[in-house]
Design a protein around this motif. Sequence first.
Motif, PDB file in Angstrom:
ATOM      1  N   PHE A   1      -6.515  -5.999   0.998  1.00  0.00           N
ATOM      2  CA  PHE A   1      -5.357  -5.113   0.696  1.00  0.00           C
ATOM      3  C   PHE A   1      -5.600  -3.672   1.237  1.00  0.00           C
ATOM      4  N   VAL A   2      -4.551  -3.065   1.927  1.00  0.00           N
ATOM      5  CA  VAL A   2      -4.552  -1.631   2.562  1.00  0.00           C
ATOM      6  C   VAL A   2      -3.599  -0.732   1.864  1.00  0.00           C
TER       7      VAL A   2
ATOM      8  N   LEU B   1      -0.456  -2.630   0.993  1.00  0.00           N
ATOM      9  CA  LEU B   1      -0.163  -3.869   1.705  1.00  0.00           C
ATOM     10  C   LEU B   1      -1.310  -5.059   1.450  1.00  0.00           C
ATOM     11  N   PHE B   2      -0.525  -6.191   1.426  1.00  0.00           N
ATOM     12  CA  PHE B   2      -1.454  -7.603   1.323  1.00  0.00           C
ATOM     13  C   PHE B   2      -1.738  -7.986   2.654  1.00  0.00           C
TER      14      PHE B   2
ATOM     15  N   VAL C   1      -5.826 -15.359  13.101  1.00  0.00           N
ATOM     16  CA  VAL C   1      -4.460 -14.500  12.865  1.00  0.00           C
ATOM     17  C   VAL C   1      -4.236 -14.022  11.450  1.00  0.00           C
ATOM     18  N   ILE C   2      -3.882 -12.888  11.392  1.00  0.00           N
ATOM     19  CA  ILE C   2      -3.836 -12.446   9.963  1.00  0.00           C
ATOM     20  C   ILE C   2      -2.386 -12.070   9.596  1.00  0.00           C
ATOM     21  N   PHE C   3      -1.879 -11.852   8.332  1.00  0.00           N
ATOM     22  CA  PHE C   3      -0.736 -11.620   8.066  1.00  0.00           C
ATOM     23  C   PHE C   3      -0.649 -10.328   7.008  1.00  0.00           C
ATOM     24  N   ALA C   4       0.085  -9.427   7.525  1.00  0.00           N
ATOM     25  CA  ALA C   4       0.372  -8.254   6.559  1.00  0.00           C
ATOM     26  C   ALA C   4       1.793  -8.276   5.975  1.00  0.00           C
ATOM     27  N   GLU C   5       1.724  -7.782   4.803  1.00  0.00           N
ATOM     28  CA  GLU C   5       3.132  -7.793   3.927  1.00  0.00           C
ATOM     29  C   GLU C   5       2.899  -6.893   2.986  1.00  0.00           C
TER      30      GLU C   5
END
Length: 130
Positions: A78-79, A35-36, A103-107
Amino acid sequence: MAAVRSGFRRLFSISAFSPPPPAAVAPPAEPSTNLFVSGLSKRTTSEGLREVFSKFGQVVYARVVTDRVSGYSKGFGFVRYATLEEAAEGIKGMDGKFLDGWVIFAEYARPRPPQSPPAPQTSEPPSFNQ
DNA sequence: GATGAGCGA
């Protein structure tokens, strides 16, 4: 006469419809366990990333990207989860949420060809003597 | 480090 009429109609037929948009909205990336995460606070650390994402699955790898020389966070990281299901849960659970006041964004992260090639290129291919 | 829109040494 007929030729003039058909040419006339062709002129209007191309301008009657505007070119259709190729895609209204496309998915960010193809599913992956990697994940980014962007929009991170400058003080969010890799441990903080792992902590908050561990609530949705087993985090195998978590890192906040920092500048080598300044040591400051670049604001993204990264996760990596153990499974695709956990990665999907992590995105659903953390995308658009707050972390350290941001606010974070995970994609899904983009695939990366190289990793750490110990021997990227040899000067010449091995040959056999006879 | 001032709320930056970004894919990693």
